[in-house]
Design a protein around this motif. Structure first.
Motif, PDB file in Angstrom:
ATOM      1  N   ALA A  13       0.864  -1.184   0.000  1.00  0.00           N
ATOM      2  CA  ALA A  13       0.000   0.000   0.000  1.00  0.00           C
ATOM      3  C   ALA A  13       0.897   1.230   0.000  1.00  0.00           C
ATOM      4  O   ALA A  13       2.082   1.156   0.349  1.00  0.00           O
ATOM      5  N   CYS A  14       0.331   2.351  -0.378  1.00  0.00           N
ATOM      6  CA  CYS A  14       1.078   3.613  -0.402  1.00  0.00           C
ATOM      7  C   CYS A  14       1.534   3.973   1.025  1.00  0.00           C
ATOM      8  O   CYS A  14       0.720   3.998   1.946  1.00  0.00           O
ATOM      9  N   PRO A  15       2.839   4.239   1.222  1.00  0.00           N
ATOM     10  CA  PRO A  15       3.320   4.555   2.569  1.00  0.00           C
ATOM     11  C   PRO A  15       2.840   5.921   3.069  1.00  0.00           C
ATOM     12  O   PRO A  15       2.933   6.208   4.262  1.00  0.00           O
ATOM     13  N   LEU A  16       2.320   6.752   2.172  1.00  0.00           N
ATOM     14  CA  LEU A  16       1.853   8.088   2.562  1.00  0.00           C
ATOM     15  C   LEU A  16       0.384   8.079   2.954  1.00  0.00           C
ATOM     16  O   LEU A  16      -0.006   8.648   3.967  1.00  0.00           O
ATOM     17  N   CYS A  17      -0.462   7.430   2.101  1.00  0.00           N
ATOM     18  CA  CYS A  17      -1.911   7.530   2.334  1.00  0.00           C
ATOM     19  C   CYS A  17      -2.577   6.164   2.472  1.00  0.00           C
ATOM     20  O   CYS A  17      -3.782   6.100   2.699  1.00  0.00           O
ATOM     21  N   ARG A  18      -1.787   5.057   2.328  1.00  0.00           N
ATOM     22  CA  ARG A  18      -2.304   3.683   2.435  1.00  0.00           C
ATOM     23  C   ARG A  18      -3.218   3.303   1.271  1.00  0.00           C
ATOM     24  O   ARG A  18      -3.949   2.317   1.341  1.00  0.00           O
ATOM     25  N   SER A  26       2.294   3.404  -8.806  1.00  0.00           N
ATOM     26  CA  SER A  26       1.717   4.726  -8.581  1.00  0.00           C
ATOM     27  C   SER A  26       0.510   4.563  -7.672  1.00  0.00           C
ATOM     28  O   SER A  26      -0.235   3.594  -7.779  1.00  0.00           O
ATOM     29  N   CYS A  27       0.293   5.563  -6.790  1.00  0.00           N
ATOM     30  CA  CYS A  27      -0.809   5.469  -5.833  1.00  0.00           C
ATOM     31  C   CYS A  27      -2.119   5.917  -6.479  1.00  0.00           C
ATOM     32  O   CYS A  27      -2.193   6.995  -7.053  1.00  0.00           O
ATOM     33  N   ALA A  28      -3.128   5.058  -6.369  1.00  0.00           N
ATOM     34  CA  ALA A  28      -4.435   5.364  -6.954  1.00  0.00           C
ATOM     35  C   ALA A  28      -5.152   6.448  -6.166  1.00  0.00           C
ATOM     36  O   ALA A  28      -6.044   7.110  -6.675  1.00  0.00           O
ATOM     37  N   LEU A  29      -4.744   6.648  -4.910  1.00  0.00           N
ATOM     38  CA  LEU A  29      -5.464   7.575  -4.028  1.00  0.00           C
ATOM     39  C   LEU A  29      -4.823   8.972  -4.018  1.00  0.00           C
ATOM     40  O   LEU A  29      -5.486   9.975  -4.282  1.00  0.00           O
ATOM     41  N   CYS A  30      -3.512   9.051  -3.731  1.00  0.00           N
ATOM     42  CA  CYS A  30      -2.871  10.376  -3.603  1.00  0.00           C
ATOM     43  C   CYS A  30      -2.085  10.759  -4.853  1.00  0.00           C
ATOM     44  O   CYS A  30      -1.603  11.881  -4.976  1.00  0.00           O
ATOM     45  N   GLY A  31      -1.916   9.810  -5.789  1.00  0.00           N
ATOM     46  CA  GLY A  31      -1.258  10.139  -7.043  1.00  0.00           C
ATOM     47  C   GLY A  31       0.257  10.093  -7.008  1.00  0.00           C
ATOM     48  O   GLY A  31       0.911  10.292  -8.028  1.00  0.00           O
TER      49      GLY A  31
HETATM   50 ZN   LIG Z   1      -0.921   7.487  -1.708  1.00  0.00          ZN
END
Ligand SMILES: [Zn+2]
Length: 307
Positions: A13-18, A26-31
């Motif tokens: 998962a994205c370490p910034l926003c999960r 690439s993060c689907a949530l925070c980009g």
């Molecule tokens: Zn993210």
């Protein structure tokens, strides 16, 4: 490698926003777009402050850390010396075996184990008994599966069966933040296990911040919702004393630089350390057994479980 990638994909998962990460990391949530080095994802943030950001530096440091042996006869001497000092004060390999024995069969099925600060995965053979293992580090080593920061773990909540930290907690700027991350990412019944130093020379890499008492480790676990399942000392009184001597005096003895004498010197030191430790064991205060009032050791091995 394909199997490792499948395991990593199942928990990442994205370490910034999960948020979830796509095929190109690439993060689907925070980009946020994450890079790869030699095929391994670099899922880092600035949270911990010790993440190596330059990929060339990452590789150079990894090489420096793992390629220290010299060539030819001097290389043979280095190998002998390594063998003689490896087991000096309650060797980590012995500790890892004991830790794995303590938790084998209790790791939630189908949940991977993450070796945090894995370096070249020196303990892979033992850890493989626990299930699929992912190697995480702040620098890229040959064995690294994911470059990331223990202060911001790139994993889904409740996804890991185990987290292993062998001589790693002293290198974390904010260990309480890592404990919160361990609590978050472990699934119910999952374990945080490892070895942490109490008396140990100051060392790299990337930096050295803390030492741990038995109470300190237990407090960190309990205040983050982890139950203390096992907590035993590593290295008795003599080992603790000799550890300091070795770090601050013996290691700098110029005689060590002479091939042959250097190896003999290590052998002598090893012999003295072992004999004194045997005395301590006979008194029941040694590295292997809990020692009542005696609280000062080279370090502690621990198993903390999320209930
Ligand atoms: Zn993210």
């Amino acid at each position: 490698m394909i199997e490792t990638n499948r395991v990593l994909r199942s928990v990442v998962a994205c370490p910034l926003c999960r948020g979830g990460l796509d095929a190109k990391w690439s993060c689907a949530l925070c980009g946020r777009v994450f890079s790869t080095v030699e095929g391994r994802p670099v899922l880092t943030t600035d949270v911990g402050g010790d993440v190596v950001k330059d990929n060339a530096v990452i590789r150079a440091q990894a090489r420096e850390r793992t390629g220290a042996r010299r060539a030819g006869l001097r290389g043979v001497a280095d190998r002998l010396r390594d063998a003689m000092t490896a087991d000096l004060f309650g060797d980590d390999r012995t500790q890892v075996r004991a830790l794995v024995d303590a938790v084998a069969g209790t790791i939630p099925e189908g949940c991977p184990v993450v070796d945090v600060g894995a370096c070249e995965q020196y303990y892979r053979a033992q850890l493989d008994r626990l299930g699929p293992v992912l190697a995480l580090d702040v620098a890229l080593y040959g064995a690294t599966d994911v470059v990331a920061d223990a202060h911001a773990m790139p994993f889904k909540s409740d996804s890991l069966g185990g987290i292993v930290v062998i001589e790693v907690l002293e290198h974390l700027r904010r260990p309480w933040q890592f404990f919160a991350e361990a609590q978050r990412t472990l699934t119910k019944g999952g374990v945080l296990m490892g070895v942490a130093p109490q008396y140990c020379p100051t060392h790299g890499f990337p930096n050295d911040y803390f030492r741990y008492t038995k109470s300190g480790l237990a407090s960190l676990a309990e205040s983050h919702g982890l139950e203390v399942e096992a907590l035993w000392p590593v290295g008795g009184r003599w080992a603790t004393l000799l550890h300091w001597y070795w770090a601050n005096h013996a290691r700098e003895n110029p005689l060590r630089r002479v091939a042959g004498i250097g190896v003999a010197y290590h052998g002598w030191f090893q012999g003295v350390a072992k004999a004194l430790e045997a005395l301590d064991e006979r008194e029941g205060r040694g590295g292997g057994a809990p020692s009542g009032e005696h609280q000062d050791h080279v370090g502690w091995s621990f198993v903390f479980r999320k209930r």
